[in-house]
Design a protein around this motif. Structure first.
Motif, PDB file in Angstrom:
ATOM      1  N   ASP A  90      74.842 -77.387  12.303  1.00  0.00           N
ATOM      2  CA  ASP A  90      73.368 -77.717  13.190  1.00  0.00           C
ATOM      3  C   ASP A  90      72.843 -78.586  14.282  1.00  0.00           C
ATOM      4  O   ASP A  90      71.619 -78.443  14.951  1.00  0.00           O
ATOM      5  CB  ASP A  90      73.032 -78.559  11.652  1.00  0.00           C
ATOM      6  CG  ASP A  90      72.941 -77.545  10.016  1.00  0.00           C
ATOM      7  OD1 ASP A  90      73.842 -76.606  10.501  1.00  0.00           O
ATOM      8  OD2 ASP A  90      73.414 -78.536   9.061  1.00  0.00           O
ATOM      9  N   ASN A 144      69.962 -78.458   5.134  1.00  0.00           N
ATOM     10  CA  ASN A 144      69.279 -76.568   4.819  1.00  0.00           C
ATOM     11  C   ASN A 144      68.279 -76.890   4.127  1.00  0.00           C
ATOM     12  O   ASN A 144      68.214 -77.389   2.802  1.00  0.00           O
ATOM     13  CB  ASN A 144      70.833 -76.279   4.908  1.00  0.00           C
ATOM     14  CG  ASN A 144      71.527 -76.167   5.937  1.00  0.00           C
ATOM     15  OD1 ASN A 144      71.258 -75.919   6.948  1.00  0.00           O
ATOM     16  ND2 ASN A 144      72.529 -76.169   5.755  1.00  0.00           N
ATOM     17  N   THR A 146      68.433 -75.475   0.842  1.00  0.00           N
ATOM     18  CA  THR A 146      69.104 -75.345  -0.358  1.00  0.00           C
ATOM     19  C   THR A 146      69.164 -75.884  -0.831  1.00  0.00           C
ATOM     20  O   THR A 146      68.388 -76.729  -0.010  1.00  0.00           O
ATOM     21  CB  THR A 146      70.454 -75.264   0.352  1.00  0.00           C
ATOM     22  OG1 THR A 146      71.278 -76.531   0.677  1.00  0.00           O
ATOM     23  CG2 THR A 146      71.184 -74.093   1.414  1.00  0.00           C
ATOM     24  N   GLY A 149      71.190 -79.816  -0.071  1.00  0.00           N
ATOM     25  CA  GLY A 149      70.512 -80.546   1.091  1.00  0.00           C
ATOM     26  C   GLY A 149      69.239 -80.669   0.388  1.00  0.00           C
ATOM     27  O   GLY A 149      68.639 -82.161   1.214  1.00  0.00           O
TER      28      GLY A 149
END
Lengths: 200, 200
Positions: A90, A144, A146, A149
């Motif tokens: 990332d 992220n 998600t 995340g």
């Protein structure tokens, strides 16, 4: 055993790579033996050096050869902004975009109680210590989008509540170059809610 | 450079593996560094040993650690039958089927004049020498059913014409467990032409 012990051991060892099964490992081994011996030797050296030499940066937890990684060593990038990411890939994606010039903190994972990953495992205390010591003005939570995340981002935000630090999250919206017809509903909703006046 | 030189060199070196590009190499490197250091060290050793230690068998051209490979060293398998294959993975597939008990000759390629691969490059003279010396009774041409594989088989057959050696080619037909509706026309034609009486 159809092949020599050396070839068998090479095939077996190649299976430690992610996404590499028996057939792919065989194909890789034969390719190296037939046409890529110099590449194979170079890979052997690189692996051995990296496995023994690479450590974690003491400031941002990213991979580093020395005590501090290249970004943490750069005084121009310790400017009071920290971007929290889940993984080195990332971080790399953000670096390749080339716009962000602050520091990082790499969690090397996300909160996942079911797998036994709590705040301690991803170094959140270390992050809070660093924020306390360095006097950070903005914390960008780039975990992220998600479930895990989001949970990790909210946990960090909760722990820093009321300390006067600007905590931000990356914007959701339509990808640049994307076509509206292929964008999912959640993203479109975010894009509508986050719309901006054309002339500011 | 976002990462340490050691990590960058590892990513770059992993790209020598077939089918591995920049992104996959990164994923592999991060996986090894995060969760597979012991596997990475083992792979490094296996690579270094195989790249320096693996040679070609002097009799069948297959990969071997010593002068002769395991199959050529086995006296029960030097029984006057040689199976000619294009690559070690073809040999492995035949060995895994488990039925064939003769010797092999591995061409490590096929005739392909456009790429500069002639009879010399795939060791056909060596094969003919071996047939002369050992008194082979059957030569099974198990090259692939591609244009180059067929051409290679026919070339070898032509060179041995009139020497009283039985030269065979693997049968074409319906794969065991396959469904007729999914079999292509060429294969079906071969299957019809090669049909056999149910009670022999």
């Amino acid at each position: 055993m159809a092949f020599s012990p050396l070839v068998d051991e090479l095939v077996e060892s190649l299976r430690c790579l992610p996404g590499v099964g028996q057939k792919t490992a065989q194909r890789m081994a034969f390719h190296l033996l037939e046409r890529g011996r110099s590449g194979g030797s170079r890979l052997s050296d690189a692996l051995s050096n990296a496995m023994t030499g690479v450590r974690r940066c003491e400031r941002c937890q990213n991979f580093a050869d020395t005590e501090l990684c290249g970004i943490c060593e750069n005084p121009q990038r310790t400017n009071g902004t920290i971007c929290v990411v889940e993984s080195p890939s990332d971080l790399l994606a953000i670096e390749q975009a080339g716009d962000y010039r602050g520091g990082y903190f790499v969690l090397m994972g996300h909160l996942s109680p079911i797998d036994g990953v709590g705040p301690e495992e991803i170094g959140i205390e270390r992050l809070l210590d660093r924020i306390r010591q360095e006097g950070v003005s903005e914390l960008i939570l780039a975990t992220n989008p998600t479930v895990e995340g989001e949970a990790t981002a909210h946990y960090i935000a909760d722990r820093l509540d009321g300390q006067g630090i600007l905590i931000t999250r990356l914007a959701h919206g339509i990808p640049v170059g994307g076509e509206l017809g292929y964008v999912d509903g959640f993203t479109l909703t975010h894009a509508f809610r986050g719309r901006k006046p054309l002339i500011e």
